[in-house]
Design a protein around this motif. Structure first.
Motif, mmCIF file in Angstrom:
data_model
loop_
_atom_site.group_PDB
_atom_site.id
_atom_site.type_symbol
_atom_site.label_atom_id
_atom_site.label_comp_id
_atom_site.label_asym_id
_atom_site.label_seq_id
_atom_site.Cartn_x
_atom_site.Cartn_y
_atom_site.Cartn_z
ATOM 1 N N LEU A 22 0.822 -1.198 0.000
ATOM 2 C CA LEU A 22 0.000 0.000 0.000
ATOM 3 C C LEU A 22 0.856 1.247 0.000
ATOM 4 C CD1 LEU A 22 -2.861 1.087 0.107
ATOM 5 C CD2 LEU A 22 -2.698 1.097 2.587
ATOM 6 N N PRO A 23 1.110 1.820 -1.164
ATOM 7 C CA PRO A 23 1.881 3.048 -1.203
ATOM 8 C C PRO A 23 1.121 4.155 -0.477
ATOM 9 C CG PRO A 23 1.467 2.188 -3.405
ATOM 10 C CD PRO A 23 0.654 1.401 -2.455
ATOM 11 N N VAL A 24 1.865 5.079 0.123
ATOM 12 C CA VAL A 24 1.225 6.190 0.817
ATOM 13 C C VAL A 24 0.301 6.933 -0.133
ATOM 14 C CG1 VAL A 24 1.677 8.398 1.941
ATOM 15 C CG2 VAL A 24 3.110 6.415 2.449
ATOM 16 N N SER A 25 0.721 7.007 -1.390
ATOM 17 C CA SER A 25 -0.070 7.757 -2.360
ATOM 18 C C SER A 25 -1.458 7.177 -2.541
ATOM 19 C CB SER A 25 0.648 7.757 -3.701
ATOM 20 O OG SER A 25 0.858 6.440 -4.120
ATOM 21 N N ALA A 26 -1.600 5.876 -2.292
ATOM 22 C CA ALA A 26 -2.909 5.268 -2.461
ATOM 23 C C ALA A 26 -3.907 5.848 -1.476
ATOM 24 C CB ALA A 26 -2.813 3.759 -2.275
ATOM 25 N N ARG A 27 -3.388 6.172 -0.265
ATOM 26 C CA ARG A 27 -4.291 6.776 0.706
ATOM 27 C C ARG A 27 -4.701 8.169 0.254
ATOM 28 N NH1 ARG A 27 -0.612 3.973 4.143
ATOM 29 N NH2 ARG A 27 0.689 5.792 4.466
ATOM 30 N N GLY A 28 -3.736 8.887 -0.325
ATOM 31 C CA GLY A 28 -4.056 10.203 -0.832
ATOM 32 C C GLY A 28 -5.072 10.132 -1.952
ATOM 33 N N GLU A 29 -4.934 9.074 -2.758
ATOM 34 C CA GLU A 29 -5.869 8.897 -3.870
ATOM 35 C C GLU A 29 -7.289 8.735 -3.351
ATOM 36 O OE1 GLU A 29 -6.612 5.643 -7.396
ATOM 37 O OE2 GLU A 29 -4.820 5.595 -6.168
ATOM 38 N N ARG A 30 -7.404 7.959 -2.266
ATOM 39 C CA ARG A 30 -8.755 7.755 -1.733
ATOM 40 C C ARG A 30 -9.324 9.065 -1.209
ATOM 41 N NH1 ARG A 30 -6.998 2.614 -0.049
ATOM 42 N NH2 ARG A 30 -6.413 3.344 1.997
ATOM 43 N N LYS A 31 -8.435 9.885 -0.561
ATOM 44 C CA LYS A 31 -8.946 11.155 -0.043
ATOM 45 C C LYS A 31 -9.419 12.037 -1.177
ATOM 46 C CE LYS A 31 -6.318 11.439 4.239
ATOM 47 N NZ LYS A 31 -5.182 12.102 4.917
ATOM 48 N N ARG A 32 -8.598 12.081 -2.241
ATOM 49 C CA ARG A 32 -8.984 12.920 -3.367
ATOM 50 C C ARG A 32 -10.280 12.442 -3.977
ATOM 51 N NH1 ARG A 32 -3.872 12.085 -4.826
ATOM 52 N NH2 ARG A 32 -4.454 10.898 -6.657
ATOM 53 N N ASN A 33 -10.421 11.126 -4.033
ATOM 54 C CA ASN A 33 -11.596 10.573 -4.668
ATOM 55 C C ASN A 33 -12.851 10.768 -3.839
ATOM 56 O OD1 ASN A 33 -10.309 9.775 -6.929
ATOM 57 N ND2 ASN A 33 -9.925 7.674 -6.245
ATOM 58 N N SER A 34 -12.661 10.884 -2.499
ATOM 59 C CA SER A 34 -13.848 10.924 -1.655
ATOM 60 C C SER A 34 -14.681 12.164 -1.948
ATOM 61 C CB SER A 34 -13.447 10.874 -0.186
ATOM 62 O OG SER A 34 -12.655 12.002 0.123
ATOM 63 N N ALA B 124 -22.134 11.391 -6.040
ATOM 64 C CA ALA B 124 -23.282 10.776 -5.384
ATOM 65 C C ALA B 124 -24.478 11.714 -5.401
ATOM 66 C CB ALA B 124 -22.921 10.403 -3.946
ATOM 67 N N LEU B 125 -24.211 13.030 -5.174
ATOM 68 C CA LEU B 125 -25.302 13.999 -5.223
ATOM 69 C C LEU B 125 -25.913 14.030 -6.619
ATOM 70 C CD1 LEU B 125 -23.780 16.922 -3.133
ATOM 71 C CD2 LEU B 125 -25.773 15.516 -2.545
ATOM 72 N N ALA B 126 -25.018 14.042 -7.619
ATOM 73 C CA ALA B 126 -25.514 14.051 -9.000
ATOM 74 C C ALA B 126 -26.300 12.776 -9.275
ATOM 75 C CB ALA B 126 -24.345 14.168 -9.977
ATOM 76 N N SER C 33 -21.725 5.765 -14.220
ATOM 77 C CA SER C 33 -20.543 6.577 -13.909
ATOM 78 C C SER C 33 -20.528 7.039 -12.458
ATOM 79 C CB SER C 33 -20.466 7.780 -14.841
ATOM 80 O OG SER C 33 -21.628 8.566 -14.689
ATOM 81 N N ALA C 34 -21.686 6.961 -11.770
ATOM 82 C CA ALA C 34 -21.731 7.377 -10.375
ATOM 83 C C ALA C 34 -21.369 6.258 -9.416
ATOM 84 C CB ALA C 34 -23.125 7.906 -10.038
ATOM 85 N N GLU C 35 -21.239 5.041 -9.936
ATOM 86 C CA GLU C 35 -20.830 3.932 -9.067
ATOM 87 C C GLU C 35 -19.378 4.138 -8.640
ATOM 88 O OE1 GLU C 35 -22.822 1.465 -8.037
ATOM 89 O OE2 GLU C 35 -24.500 2.324 -9.132
ATOM 90 N N GLN C 36 -19.003 3.455 -7.589
ATOM 91 C CA GLN C 36 -17.645 3.644 -7.059
ATOM 92 C C GLN C 36 -16.599 3.179 -8.069
ATOM 93 O OE1 GLN C 36 -17.090 2.335 -3.060
ATOM 94 N NE2 GLN C 36 -14.885 2.215 -3.259
ATOM 95 N N PRO C 37 -15.609 4.033 -8.377
ATOM 96 C CA PRO C 37 -14.565 3.617 -9.330
ATOM 97 C C PRO C 37 -13.837 2.370 -8.851
ATOM 98 C CG PRO C 37 -14.448 5.971 -8.909
ATOM 99 C CD PRO C 37 -15.412 5.410 -7.918
ATOM 100 N N ALA D 297 -13.982 1.536 -15.353
ATOM 101 C CA ALA D 297 -14.492 0.411 -14.549
ATOM 102 C C ALA D 297 -15.116 0.909 -13.245
ATOM 103 C CB ALA D 297 -13.355 -0.559 -14.256
ATOM 104 N N ARG D 298 -16.212 0.278 -12.870
ATOM 105 C CA ARG D 298 -16.932 0.652 -11.649
ATOM 106 C C ARG D 298 -17.301 -0.593 -10.850
ATOM 107 N NH1 ARG D 298 -15.343 4.788 -13.179
ATOM 108 N NH2 ARG D 298 -16.383 6.817 -13.350
ATOM 109 N N ARG D 299 -17.445 -0.408 -9.552
ATOM 110 C CA ARG D 299 -17.941 -1.492 -8.713
ATOM 111 C C ARG D 299 -19.467 -1.484 -8.815
ATOM 112 N NH1 ARG D 299 -17.032 -1.167 -2.360
ATOM 113 N NH2 ARG D 299 -18.942 0.060 -2.477
ATOM 114 N N VAL D 300 -20.057 -2.582 -9.230
ATOM 115 C CA VAL D 300 -21.506 -2.594 -9.422
ATOM 116 C C VAL D 300 -22.235 -3.440 -8.384
ATOM 117 C CG1 VAL D 300 -21.433 -2.044 -11.876
ATOM 118 C CG2 VAL D 300 -21.328 -4.435 -11.169
ATOM 119 N N LEU D 301 -21.574 -4.383 -7.749
ATOM 120 C CA LEU D 301 -22.261 -5.237 -6.776
ATOM 121 C C LEU D 301 -21.302 -5.708 -5.704
ATOM 122 C CD1 LEU D 301 -24.597 -7.813 -8.589
ATOM 123 C CD2 LEU D 301 -25.238 -6.131 -6.881
#
Lengths: 420, 174
Positions: A44-56, A63-65, A91-95, A124-128
């Motif tokens: 788990l690179p540190v950057s991966a955590r940053g990626e999640r923050k940016r994505n949140s 999600a609002l859209a 496109s609104a599903e979780q990447p 790609a999205r998580r659908v289920l």
């Protein structure tokens, strides 16, 4: 190199002579994809955590859209009498995480020319997501393809959220079986998972017939463009395996049926459907790939078997999937020269070897009729090597493992099989 | 090839293909094992692929990859170097006892150099290898290992002096 002492410079030159090995970009991609199997220090690179923050924050906005769009769709579908069919904005599903995106990318990179699915991996999205009786959690990802289809990938997570790659499948988008497709994969010694898709515009759900006579109706998650399909998962114990899936309209009438093969398939990877022996599909890893002299891409895989052994195999498509494998029990430990298997396709013969104890064997040579016909260096303990055309009899080869000093430390005699 | 925030796969692949052999020489120097060095290179670049969004374009992709390969090599060295040495010695015994020095002059020289290099500090080894195998300028090395250029320059001078004295058989045990 003006600032280096000549004595030091010549000493360093002796220390590490240039390697003869070519870089293996496929291996890099595979390692990047398999972060669940990578050494702990690299997972788990540190950057991966940053990626999640940016994505949140982006996900909140999405999600609002999505909520607005879903509200609109709900109103619209109610107006058309399709109250039971709730369509999510794809496109609104979780990447999908980067390892899944890379895996989708490999579908095209690893496919023979012109046979790739054209998957748009970045979308790609998580659908289920579904909790299974085996204790695993199944996650289904989908990615659109350039020709209005889609590919899916299953992933299994254990209680520590360690992800294991499941099958990747681009065949669900086919309109065979009147728009409903399903596959069954093993998730453990006594449990199976059915995953499927629904792609008939008027379909609002599915019902699944089980071997014990019962009928169940799993929830279906519909996603909109560009995928335009419904997805479902069903955790199935060995005693009540699914036998067929029926696509239904809102009024309960049947649109089409997909009948499931018995026994259920044990899983597959990418565009190859060949999984040997008793391999547990949740443990499948790609080892390496090789493009043969006749242009066919051969991919080697490894998986744990349910009886605690280990399988290695290689597969290719010419034009339908073929494979060869070696799966004797009790071979978890690396041997001096590991398992060896040979496969022959019309224009090329291949040897798959491993696991090789790399502290002993640094080079592999293949000998036929008294002369060396191929040589390679194992990659991460495994070797996949193409043999040149072998003529005459006997049709056998000797695989030799050489130490760093060139000494033969192990050898195996292998009879070449008949042509497939 | 898709464009992501940070580095693209194409950028990483291109840099990897150009520099893979030099990455390997660096890793080999640090680990003392050719095969383990390839593992470290592959893992280091794979790690960069996974974290490619974190690349901020503050310098060339190559420098970023060097850092990743260096970190991967160091991690592997700390975790496995001792085990690898023990295994090599055990294998040597099992294979009929091929003590150091019986593989010819090249192995003898390499063993002597490796023994001397292992007596340098980690920073001295890193600076020396990045300067020699990667052919990087001092400022680039400074960026990769996170110190000032002057520190790199001083470390390089110290490393060479110490290595030369060790090779000439006059090194101390400090």
């Amino acid at each position: 190199m003006h600032d280096l002492d000549p004595i030091v410079e010549s000493a360093l030159e002796v220390l590490t002579p240039p390697s003869a090995r070519d870089p293996d970009w496929y291996d890099v991609l595979t390692r990047a994809r398999e972060n669940g199997h990578a050494p702990a220090a690299l997972v788990l690179p540190v950057s991966a955590r940053g990626e999640r923050k940016r994505n949140s924050s982006r996900r909140v906005a999405l999600a609002l859209a999505a909520a607005l769009v879903l509200f609109g769709l709900l109103v619209a579908t109610s107006a058309f009498g399709l109250r039971d069919k709730l369509v999510h904005l794809f496109s609104a599903e979780q990447p999908a995480p980067s390892r899944v995106i890379l895996n989708f990318e490999l579908l095209d990179r690893g496919a023979p020319s012109g046979l790739g699915p054209g998957v748009v991996a970045d979308d790609a999205r998580r659908v289920l997501t579904r909790s299974l009786s085996s204790g695993l959690t199944a996650v289904l990802y989908a990615a659109p393809t350039a020709n209005d289809g889609f590919c899916v990938q299953l992933e299994f997570r254990d209680r520590r959220s360690t992800a294991r790659e499941g099958p990747t499948d681009c065949s669900l988008a086919s309109n065979r079986s009147e728009g409903v497709r399903a596959e069954v994969v093993s998730t453990g010694s006594d449990s199976f998972l059915l995953y499927g898709s629904l792609r008939a515009p008027e379909a609002t759900g599915v019902e699944i017939g089980l071997a014990d006579g019962r009928v169940v109706t799993p929830p279906v998650t519909f996603v909109g463009p560009p995928v335009n399909a419904g997805f479902f998962l069903l955790d199935a114990p060995k005693t009540s395996l699914p036998t067929e899936v029926r696509a239904l309209r809102a009024d309960g009438t049947e649109i089409g049926t997909a009948r499931l093969a018995k026994p259920p398939s044990t899983g597959f990877v990418g565009w190859c459907r060949t999984t040997p022996c008793n391999a547990d599909p949740t443990t499948i890893r790609r080892l390496t790939s090789l493009r043969t002299s006749n242009g066919v891409l051969v991919t080697a895989f490894i998986a744990e078997t349910r009886d605690g052994a280990r399988c290695i195999w290689a597969s290719w498509t010419v034009p339908t999937a073929s494979s060869f494998s070696a799966c004797p029990a009790g071979t978890r430990a690396a041997l001096a020269l590991g398992l060896a298997a040979v496969g022959v396709q019309p224009d090329a013969a291949l040897v798959l070897l491993g696991p090789v104890d790399r502290t002993v064997v640094l080079r592999i040579e293949v000998e036929s009729q008294g002369r060396t016909i191929a040589a390679t260096t194992p990659t991460a303990g495994y070797a996949l090597v193409e043999l040149p055309a072998i003529t005459g009899r006997p049709r056998s080869i000797v695989v030799r493992g050489l130490s760093s000093s060139g000494k033969v430390v192990a050898s195996q005699l292998i009879e070449l099989p008949g042509r497939h | 090839m898709e464009k992501v925030a940070g580095a693209t796969l194409a950028q990483i692949e291109s840099a990897y293909r150009v520099h893979a052999q030099r990455f390997h020489r660096l890793a080999w120097s640090l680990l003392g094992d050719e095969q383990a060095a390839w593992d470290a290179v592959q893992e280091g670049v794979a790690r960069a692929v996974r974290a490619r969004d974190s690349y901020r374009q503050e310098g060339p992709v190559e420098a970023w990859l060097w850092r990743s390969v260096l970190n991967s090599s160091r991690s592997m060295y700390r975790r496995e170097a001792a085990r690898h040495r023990l295994e090599r010695e055990a294998v040597c015994d099992l294979a009929g006892g091929s003590p150091k020095g019986t593989h010819g002059d090249a192995s003898t020289d390499a063993d002597a150099v490796r023994a001397a290099v292992t007596r340098l500090s980690e920073r001295q080894q890193t600076v020396l290898f990045l300067r020699y195998y990667a052919d990087l300028e001092l400022i680039a090395i400074a960026e990769i290992i996170g110190v000032r250029r002057g520190t790199v320059s001083a470390t390089l001078v110290q490393a060479q002096a110490r290595l030369r004295s060790l090779l000439e058989g006059v090194g101390d045990d400090a």
